[in-house]
Design a protein around this motif. Structure first.
Motif, mmCIF file in Angstrom:
data_model
loop_
_atom_site.group_PDB
_atom_site.id
_atom_site.type_symbol
_atom_site.label_atom_id
_atom_site.label_comp_id
_atom_site.label_asym_id
_atom_site.label_seq_id
_atom_site.Cartn_x
_atom_site.Cartn_y
_atom_site.Cartn_z
ATOM 1 N N ASN A 200 0.823 -1.211 0.000
ATOM 2 C CA ASN A 200 0.000 0.000 0.000
ATOM 3 C C ASN A 200 0.857 1.260 0.000
ATOM 4 O OD1 ASN A 200 -2.401 -1.395 0.002
ATOM 5 N ND2 ASN A 200 -2.756 -1.209 2.191
ATOM 6 N N LEU A 204 1.153 3.871 -2.983
ATOM 7 C CA LEU A 204 0.679 5.212 -2.674
ATOM 8 C C LEU A 204 1.706 6.253 -3.111
ATOM 9 C CD1 LEU A 204 -1.272 7.223 -1.348
ATOM 10 C CD2 LEU A 204 -0.111 6.777 0.832
ATOM 11 N N LYS A 208 0.670 8.683 -6.036
ATOM 12 C CA LYS A 208 0.578 10.083 -5.599
ATOM 13 C C LYS A 208 1.493 10.959 -6.441
ATOM 14 C CE LYS A 208 -1.037 13.117 -2.582
ATOM 15 N NZ LYS A 208 -2.456 13.382 -2.348
ATOM 16 N N PHE A 217 -6.837 10.163 -2.210
ATOM 17 C CA PHE A 217 -6.175 8.883 -2.006
ATOM 18 C C PHE A 217 -6.516 8.277 -0.648
ATOM 19 C CE2 PHE A 217 -3.731 10.709 -5.383
ATOM 20 C CZ PHE A 217 -3.301 9.627 -6.140
ATOM 21 N N VAL A 219 -6.699 5.036 1.804
ATOM 22 C CA VAL A 219 -5.881 3.822 1.866
ATOM 23 C C VAL A 219 -6.375 2.935 3.004
ATOM 24 C CG1 VAL A 219 -3.550 2.887 2.096
ATOM 25 C CG2 VAL A 219 -3.869 5.111 1.025
ATOM 26 N N PHE A 230 1.813 7.093 6.487
ATOM 27 C CA PHE A 230 0.870 7.216 5.374
ATOM 28 C C PHE A 230 0.403 8.656 5.203
ATOM 29 C CE2 PHE A 230 0.554 2.600 5.587
ATOM 30 C CZ PHE A 230 0.326 2.262 4.257
ATOM 31 N N ALA A 235 -1.659 10.207 2.017
ATOM 32 C CA ALA A 235 -2.984 9.587 2.097
ATOM 33 C C ALA A 235 -3.995 10.603 2.607
ATOM 34 C CB ALA A 235 -2.935 8.376 3.024
ATOM 35 N N ILE A 238 -7.525 7.363 5.906
ATOM 36 C CA ILE A 238 -6.930 6.085 6.303
ATOM 37 C C ILE A 238 -8.012 5.233 6.968
ATOM 38 C CG2 ILE A 238 -5.208 4.945 7.733
ATOM 39 C CD1 ILE A 238 -3.461 7.421 7.413
#
Length: 364
Positions: A200, A204, A208, A217, A219, A230, A235, A238
């Motif tokens: 992930n 990402l 990104k 985005f 995740v 993250f 992200a 989340i």
């Protein structure tokens, strides 16, 4: 040697090479046939076009008999065309069936791409993705699912409508291919759910960097200790899979009634009796536009049997969630979002009066 190996591994180049050899051999046979037949006074084949006419008539098994070779060498070449006719129809039909099979397979694998607009793209297919997709389809949002396993394609197509769900078979590293086929330039968000946090995070970063200007985005994460990582990576949202499951399990042990209600809220209201937390964008047709939040709270309760629990406003380019604001000056303005707990029956009335489907994106 390396050239022939690469040729055999590429289906398009292999077919092109075989076609080139076949056409060249055919042209050579025609030229030889004209050359040997010209030596006979009784020959009916005098030019390249005569030879081509004879070959076409022979290869298609029509056999008019108006032209035929009379010299020994000419008849040897004629045998080639006669025996070749046995395979021509099979060759043509075989290529036709192969072409149709390729077209069907390309459609199945998503190679033709999609024209979805304002849609959601999900990278990775597993049980959690399946659960998320079941919730999304009830909001009429269109979704592109990217998987690198052909076995997943039939599973997805079996459970979901292809008009709403587009499946793309691709390696996750083919960014340009994914951009084109998933129509990422016109997507709303890209949800990364690869099955483990390492994948992930890596994807990402890549996505990104490549698509970060236009997409949100969210995740799915297993390890809460990686939240900050993250967030720094970019992200926007989340989701904790294990935390949610653990809370439900704990509730089932000592608060079964609470757990049952929570499960109703978490599931989309597919049936009229199920509850769901929904979000509605305030448009110019909304019945509560320019009215006080407090006033809307009581009307939603009395008229729709639902509960208004919050409002989302934009301030300085960021969205702010106000949870049941007590300030009487808070008004419902154009572009705000109302967060409501409702069921399937009330949902239909809300959609009719709000003149918009649930969700923060516009379904097209």
């Amino acid at each position: 040697m390396k050239f022939f190996r690469s040729l055999l591994n590429n289906r398009f180049y292999y077919r092109s090479f075989i076609s080139l050899i076949s056409i060249s051999s055919y042209a050579c046979c025609l030229l030889l046939l004209v050359a040997v037949e010209r030596s006979s006074n009784s020959a009916s084949i005098h030019s390249f076009w005569d030879a081509m006419w004879y070959s076409v008539v022979t290869l298609t098994t029509v056999g008019y008999g108006d032209m035929s070779p009379v010299t020994p060498y000419g008849r040897v070449i004629g045998y080639i065309f006669v025996f070749g006719s046995l395979g021509v129809i099979g060759f043509l039909l075989g290529n036709l069936f192969s072409l149709l099979a390729d077209i069907k397979e390309n459609k199945r694998l998503g190679r033709n791409g999609t024209q979805f607009v304002n849609h959601i793209v999900i990278v990775g297919w597993n049980k959690f993705t399946h659960s998320v997709l079941e919730q999304l389809v009830n909001t009429n949002v269109r979704v592109v699912v990217i998987t690198r396993s052909k076995a997943d394609i039939d599973t997805i197509k079996e459970h979901f409508d292809s008009k709403q769900i587009f499946v793309l078979y691709s390696e996750f590293e083919k960014l340009e291919y994914i951009r084109d086929k998933a129509n990422l330039n016109k997507a709303f968000c890209l949800f990364i759910n690869m099955g483990n946090d390492t994948d992930n995070l890596v994807h990402l970063i890549n996505y990104k960097q490549e698509f970060g200007n236009n997409l949100k985005f969210p995740v799915a994460v297993d390890n809460q200790e990686l939240v900050e990582t993250f967030e720094h990576t970019g992200a926007d949202e989340i989701v904790f899979k294990d935390e949610l499951a653990a809370k439900l399990i704990a509730s089932y042990i000592f608060e079964p009634d609470v757990a049952e209600y929570a499960e109703d809220l978490l599931s989309s209201s597919q049936q009229d009796g199920n509850f769901d937390v929904q979000e509605y964008k305030v448009t110019a047709e909304n019945v509560f536009l320019n009215r006080a939040y407090e006033e809307a709270f009581f009307e939603v309760r009395d008229n729709y049997g639902s509960i208004l629990i919050g409002i989302v406003k934009e301030a300085g380019g960021a969205e702010i969630v106000l949870k049941n604001p007590s300030d009487p000056s808070v008004k419902i303005e154009l572009g705000d979002f109302l967060i409501i707990i409702t069921d399937g029956i009330a949902e239909k009335k809300l959609i009719a009066d709000f003149h918009v489907q649930e969700g923060s994106i516009t379904v097209q």
